[in-house]
Scaffold this active site. Sequence first.
Site, PDB file in Angstrom:
ATOM      1  N   ASP A 146       0.814  -1.235   0.000  1.00 31.56           N
ATOM      2  CA  ASP A 146       0.000   0.000   0.000  1.00 31.56           C
ATOM      3  C   ASP A 146       0.836   1.270   0.000  1.00 31.56           C
ATOM      4  O   ASP A 146       0.371   2.330   0.443  1.00 31.56           O
ATOM      5  CB  ASP A 146      -0.952   0.021   1.219  1.00 31.56           C
ATOM      6  CG  ASP A 146      -1.907  -1.164   1.216  1.00 31.56           C
ATOM      7  OD1 ASP A 146      -2.191  -1.681   0.129  1.00 31.56           O
ATOM      8  OD2 ASP A 146      -2.364  -1.547   2.295  1.00 31.56           O
ATOM      9  N   ALA A 147       2.063   1.183  -0.470  1.00 33.35           N
ATOM     10  CA  ALA A 147       2.944   2.355  -0.419  1.00 33.35           C
ATOM     11  C   ALA A 147       3.407   2.810  -1.795  1.00 33.35           C
ATOM     12  O   ALA A 147       4.206   3.734  -1.904  1.00 33.35           O
ATOM     13  CB  ALA A 147       4.156   2.047   0.465  1.00 33.35           C
TER      14      ALA A 147
END
Lengths: 293, 293, 293, 293
Positions: free
Chosen positions: A238-239
Site C-alpha cells: 500500500d505504499a
Amino acid sequence: MTLPVSDATPPSATLTITCADQPGIVAAVSQFLRNHGANIIHSDQHSTDPSGGTFFMRMEFYLPGLDHTRDAFTRAFTQVVAEPLSMDWQLNLSSQPKKMVVLVSRYDHCFLDLLWRKRRGELNVEIPLILSNHEDLRRDAEMFGIPFHVIPVSKDNKPEAEAEQLRLMREAGADFAVLARYMQVLSGDFLREFGRPVINIHHSFLPAFVGANPYRAAFNRGVKLIGATSHYVTEELDAGPIIAQDVLHVTHRETPETLMRLGRDVERQVLARAVKAHAEDRVLVHGNKTVVF
Amino acid sequence: MTLPVSDATPPSATLTITCADQPGIVAAVSQFLRNHGANIIHSDQHSTDPSGGTFFMRMEFYLPGLDHTRDAFTRAFTQVVAEPLSMDWQLNLSSQPKKMVVLVSRYDHCFLDLLWRKRRGELNVEIPLILSNHEDLRRDAEMFGIPFHVIPVSKDNKPEAEAEQLRLMREAGADFAVLARYMQVLSGDFLREFGRPVINIHHSFLPAFVGANPYRAAFNRGVKLIGATSHYVTEELDAGPIIAQDVLHVTHRETPETLMRLGRDVERQVLARAVKAHAEDRVLVHGNKTVVF
Amino acid sequence: MTLPVSDATPPSATLTITCADQPGIVAAVSQFLRNHGANIIHSDQHSTDPSGGTFFMRMEFYLPGLDHTRDAFTRAFTQVVAEPLSMDWQLNLSSQPKKMVVLVSRYDHCFLDLLWRKRRGELNVEIPLILSNHEDLRRDAEMFGIPFHVIPVSKDNKPEAEAEQLRLMREAGADFAVLARYMQVLSGDFLREFGRPVINIHHSFLPAFVGANPYRAAFNRGVKLIGATSHYVTEELDAGPIIAQDVLHVTHRETPETLMRLGRDVERQVLARAVKAHAEDRVLVHGNKTVVF
Amino acid sequence: MTLPVSDATPPSATLTITCADQPGIVAAVSQFLRNHGANIIHSDQHSTDPSGGTFFMRMEFYLPGLDHTRDAFTRAFTQVVAEPLSMDWQLNLSSQPKKMVVLVSRYDHCFLDLLWRKRRGELNVEIPLILSNHEDLRRDAEMFGIPFHVIPVSKDNKPEAEAEQLRLMREAGADFAVLARYMQVLSGDFLREFGRPVINIHHSFLPAFVGANPYRAAFNRGVKLIGATSHYVTEELDAGPIIAQDVLHVTHRETPETLMRLGRDVERQVLARAVKAHAEDRVLVHGNKTVVF
C-alpha cells in the site's frame, strides 16, 4: 450490445517523455513533430523545478500512416531529439491498445465495472485473460467472453501459484495487470519477474488505514469520510505511487458493513479512473509519485 | 455469485406518516409502538412549519411477529393514532420487498447498475419484469435471470404499446417503475392508469437543460459542471418532484460525446440512490417536492 | 455592518440525551415535552445497537417562557424522565449562547472566518476573549471589537503561560475553546483543569499525516487529495473525537506551498462547520467518536 | 499582518494566444521563446477541432530582464510569430499585476473574501478602488486601506451614476471589474464604454434560476443542490461566458434563508477561483464559452 454513440478516441499517437529540465525541450519535440507532418491534439508538460528538476511531457498527435512508419519515426526521434536531450520516452498508438490482465478474488464490483467500461468503449484496452483464486466470478467473465482461469493460492503453494500466474500472463502478452480487489499480496519476486505495471485499488484514502480491514479501522477511528486509492503496486504494501483517490462523506449512522457497501462505489470509480489514465499513457511515474496528465 | 458479506437490512418495519403539524404526534406514535413491544431503530421527522405546516415522519422499528399480526396492528394504529390525528400513513415490512419494473431502451449503464445492486443485496426489491422498446439488452437481462419483454413503440402504436406495457406491469404486480434511460415519454393516461410511482433519471442538473439532448445543451452553454437528476415522473416533462441530484466538474476539453460518457457515472449513481431511498420508504412526496429521510 | 437578512435561529431549546438503549425512551421524552406544552421542531436519534447499545437523542423545541421556568423544568425532567432512565442529559437555550474563547497564533484564515460568521449571525456564540501567543492579529481582533490578549509561550514558561491562559478563560466564562490554527500543544494538565470542550482544526484528513507539517508530508507521499479535520482535543495529539472532515482534489502541479494555500479554504470551512455544530448542541461524544446530528 | 509563509508566484511572464488551428503553432512559439532565452514553466493548449478549429495556448515562462526589453520582445514576436500565424495574443508580466475595481452593495461575504485573499497574497492584483451603492461596507474597506466610494443608484439617476462610476474606474486605471454581489444591473452602454472584462458572481448553478431570488426559486423547485456561477458580464443578464461553477448538497430541511447562508460559502469560493484565474491570464474567451487553463 452495440451502443448507438461511440466515444472511442480516433486513432492517434502518444509520446511520453521524461528528462532533465533544460531549455528547448518543447521546441525540439514540437519542431520534430511538425517536420514529420504530425498535428498535435493535446500537449501537457510539467517540471518539478525549472532549474535542475525533472521534466515530463505527454503529446498526443495525429500522424497518418504511423502504423507503417513507426520504426523509421522511432529511429529519427531517437537520433534527432531523444538522445541529444537524454530522454526516457515511449511512443504508443491508440490503434494498438494495451493488453490488460485482471486479477480478482470474490468481490465483483470493481471487476464488473472494468468489464462494462471496456465493452462500452470507455477503456481502450484488450483483456486477454482474467485470473482468480476463486471460482465465483467465472460466469460473469464468460458472459463477457473473456478467458477465466482459476489458480487457488494458499500459504503452501504461493510460489507455484505465482509461477503459474506469471506464465499465463506472459502467454497472454500482458502489458499491465490490474488487481480488482484481488485479496492476495503479490510477492516482490512476482513483481520483479513480471516487470510491468500492476495497478491496485486500496479501500481507504491512503496513507490512512494501510493494510487489511480499512473499513473496520475507519469505523473504529470515527472518521467522517471514507475513500479509495488506486496506486501502482510496489513491494512495500500500500505504499506505491498513487494514481487516483477519492472519498465520500459518512456519518455516525454507518456500520463497518454499510461503509463497505458505500465504499464499493468509490472503489470502482477510482480504479476505473486510474486504469483509463494508464491505458491512455497519462501517468508518468517519478520516484514514489505520479504525474497524471 | 454469493457474497461472503451481506449488508441486507435485518427484517424491520417502517411507518411513514404525513399529517398537519400539531403537538403530540411523536408522543402518540412512539407511545403506541412502545405499547406494542416495538423497538424503534431509526426515527426521522420534518415539519415545513411548526405552526400550520405539514409534518412528516419515518420510523423504522423491530417488532417480532409483525408479519402475522399486521392486520391487528393496522386496525389498532388506525383507531388509536392515525384517525385522531388525521394522518396519511403507510406500513411496510422489509420482509416484503417492493416489486420494481424496469423500463429501458438501449443504454445499459443505469440498467446494469440497478441489476447488479439488486444482486449484491444493496436494493431490497424484487424485479419481476424488464420492459424495453429494443432487443439490445435482452442478453444482459437474461444473465440476471429476469424476464425481458420487448414492446416496440412508435408514434403510430403508442396507445396500444402503453396498454400492453400496463397489462404486463399489472400482471407482474408492480409496486413502482423505474425508467433506466427509457427513451420514450410516458403519456399522462399511462401515468394515471398505472397509479403508482414512476422514477426517472434525467441527464442534467434540473431545472437546467430540460428536454432532449442535455449534454449537447450543456456543451453549447459552456457550463463547468454536468449532472443528473432522479425524480418522480409527472405529466409535465422533467418537472416532477426531485429525489436525488449530483454533478461533476468538467472543463473546456470535453465534447458532447465525452460529457455523455462522464455523465453515465453520475446518472447511475443518482438513479441508484433514488431507487434505494424509494425502496426503503425514505421518500415522502409533498406537492412538487420530496422529503428524503 | 447590519445584514438586511437574518438567518438567526429563533429562540428555542435543545435537549441532548445519552443513555443505555431500551424501549420507551422516545415515548417518555416526547410525552414529557408534550405535557409541558413544548412544540418539537427537530428530533434526531441514534443507537449504536438496539440491544445493549447506547442511545443518543437531540430534540429541539419551542417552549415559551422557558427562560423563566428552567429550574422547574429541569427538576421535573430529572425526576420523571432522566433518573428513571439513567440519562446523561443537557438542556440549552438558544437565547443563552455559549461563550467561545478563540486561541490563535499567526495564521489568520480560520480566525477571520469565525469572526465573520459570528458577525453575520451564522454562529450563535459569544466571543468574550481572544488569546494569542503573537501580536500579529491584534488589529483584526480589535476591528471586531473583541478583547485580544497576548501571552507568549516558550518551552521555559509553558506552565506559567497556561496558568495565565486558564485564568483569563475562566474569567471570561468560557464554555468552550477553539484552536483556530493555534500552534502550541496544550498540556494534559491544561485540558483537565479547563474541563470543557476544546475544538481543534488539523490540516490533514486524519488519521493520515498526524503531527507537524502535514502539507509537506502530503506532498512527499504524492497524495491526490488534501484535507482538514476538526476534532475535540484530547491529551493524545491529533487523536481526539472527529467532528468534521473534508478534502479537495489536487494534482502533481502543487507544491507544499500551494497545498498550504488551497488547504486554507478547507480548513476554515471544516472548522466553521464543527464550531457551528458544537454551538448548536449537535455533537454528542461517545468514547473516541462523535454523533453529529 | 505579515505572514511567515509567502505563496506569491515568482516573477514570470504569460503569453496567451488564440488563432486558427494549423500545424506548427507550438513549434513556432516554443522556438521563439527558446531563441530569446526564456525558460517555459507551464504550457497549456486546447483546440476546438484540429482541422478548422480554434487554437488556444497559454505559456508561462521566466525571462530575466523582460520588464526592460518588453517592447523589443513584442515587436519581434509580432513579426516572427504572431503576424505570420494571424494570432490574437497578449503578454502579461506578473510583476505588473492587473488593477481590479470591486463593485459591492451590502452583502459582505464575497467582498471580504476577495480583500482577504489579496492581503494574503493569493491574488496577484491591485485594488485601487471599491465602488458601492451603499455605505454599509465602508469600515471594512478602510480596514484594508482601500478607497471606498459610494454612488447611490436609483431608477432616476442610473445614467449619471454609471457615468460617475465609469469616470472613477478609468481614473483608477481599472483593468477589470468584479461585481462582488453588486445588486444593480449594469447597462449595455456601461459595458461598452468600459470595454474591459467584468466578472460577476450569480447565486445559482446557471443556467438554472436566472434572474433575481435564485435561492427562493431553488427552494420552490425542491432541488437537492444549490450552487454559484462566476461569469463574464454581457448585456444579456446571467448569460455571459461561465468561468467557474460549484454546488453543494442540500436537503428538505433548508429554508430559503438557510439556503442563502449555505450558498454564501459557495459564492465566495467560486468568485475567488474565477478572479484568480482571470488575474493569472488563465481564462480565454471564445464566443460565449471560456477556456480555463
